[in-house]
Design an enzyme around this catalytic site. Structure first.
Site, PDB file in Angstrom:
ATOM      1  CD  GLU A 141      -2.958  -1.123   2.273  1.00  0.00           C
ATOM      2  OE1 GLU A 141      -4.171  -0.982   2.079  1.00  0.00           O
ATOM      3  OE2 GLU A 141      -2.456  -1.301   3.409  1.00  0.00           O
ATOM      4  CD  GLU A 166      -4.350  -6.654   3.435  1.00  0.00           C
ATOM      5  OE1 GLU A 166      -3.462  -5.794   3.598  1.00  0.00           O
ATOM      6  OE2 GLU A 166      -4.562  -7.204   2.325  1.00  0.00           O
TER       7      GLU A 166
END
Length: 267
Positions: free
Chosen positions: A121, A141
């Site tokens: 990210e 995730e």
């Protein structure tokens, strides 16, 4: 921001990373230093944001490089830290990770090995990604019963489209550096041994342009990404008109006519 305040912000002990500034090369390096996996802690995210803001205001820095030591760029965040953090703290995660995007200067992410979760990210929030052949990108995730929480799926979808983003997010699939180049995530994919050389070349390339034109282009492109085409074209026209009055534009035109290298000063 006062230059003394900037220097103090860069000289403090940082959690899991270091900062170096080479004024002669107009370059700053933010280096993740918690090998072998360079796990990114909760406090580290806030410190990274503060450092990006300080470097953005640093008069001697033209280009910022985000890189890491060891076998991997980053395996992601400290998982237990999510359970221990308050809801208010977690709500700031995306804002901290967006610091490279908000920075007015060009930011290069240099990725190798694992680049997972928040490591990915952070890299997606940078302007350019130079990757080694060992690089593996992932947003894993779903394996924890979660989704990316710092802009990962949103930025990725803008870059590679909905189908490929679902492939990476909903299936937690890893992709190679070569695939990242093919999909448009990375701008270069080179053998790991050539990462430093490729990064140096990109830094020097960016330094030769007008810093004023670079700042304008970055802001325009970022804002245009979320604007209708007609609005983006209108913004581009205004930015173009404003740059026409700059000293750098005059210098660029004169240098072109005189067949010499332009000496841009950022004004």
């Amino acid at each position: 921001m006062d230059q003394e305040i900037i220097e103090r912000a860069l000289e403090v002990d940082h959690d899991g990373f270091s900062v170096s500034v080479d004024v002669e090369r107009e370059r700053a390096d933010i280096v993740l230093e918690r090998p072998p996996l360079n796990v990114i802690s909760m406090p580290q995210r806030e410190q990274l944001r503060a450092v990006f803001e300080a470097l953005d205001a640093h008069e001697g820095v033209r280009v910022i490089v985000l890189r890491a030591v060891g076998e991997h760029f980053s395996s992601g965040g400290n998982i237990r830290g999510f359970l221990e953090a308050s809801a208010e703290h977690v709500s700031k995660l995306a804002d901290n990770v967006a610091a490279p995007e908000r920075c007015s200067k060009p930011v290069i992410a240099v990725n190798h090995g694992y680049c997972f979760g928040v490591g990915f990210e952070l890299s997606l929030a940078c302007d350019f990604r130079v990757v080694g052949e060992s690089c593996r990108y992932a947003l894993p995730e779903q394996n924890l019963g979660q989704i990316p929480g710092s802009g990962g799926s949103a930025r990725l979808q803008k870059m590679i489209g909905i189908a490929r983003t679902k492939h990476m997010v909903m299936r937690s699939k890893r992709i190679s550096g070569a695939t990242a180049l093919d999909w448009g995530i990375a701008v270069e994919c080179v053998p790991d041994a050539e990462l430093e050389t490729a990064t140096d070349a990109l830094v020097d390339e960016l330094r030769r342009f007008s810093p004023l034109a670079q700042r304008t282009a970055k802001r325009l492109i970022n804002d245009g990404e979320n604007s209708p085409l007609s609005v983006a074209i209108e913004m581009e026209g205004h930015c173009y008109a404003r740059l026409r009055t700059s000293d750098d534009f005059r210098e660029g035109v004169e240098a072109f006519g005189e067949k010499r290298k332009a000496n841009f000063r950022g004004s």
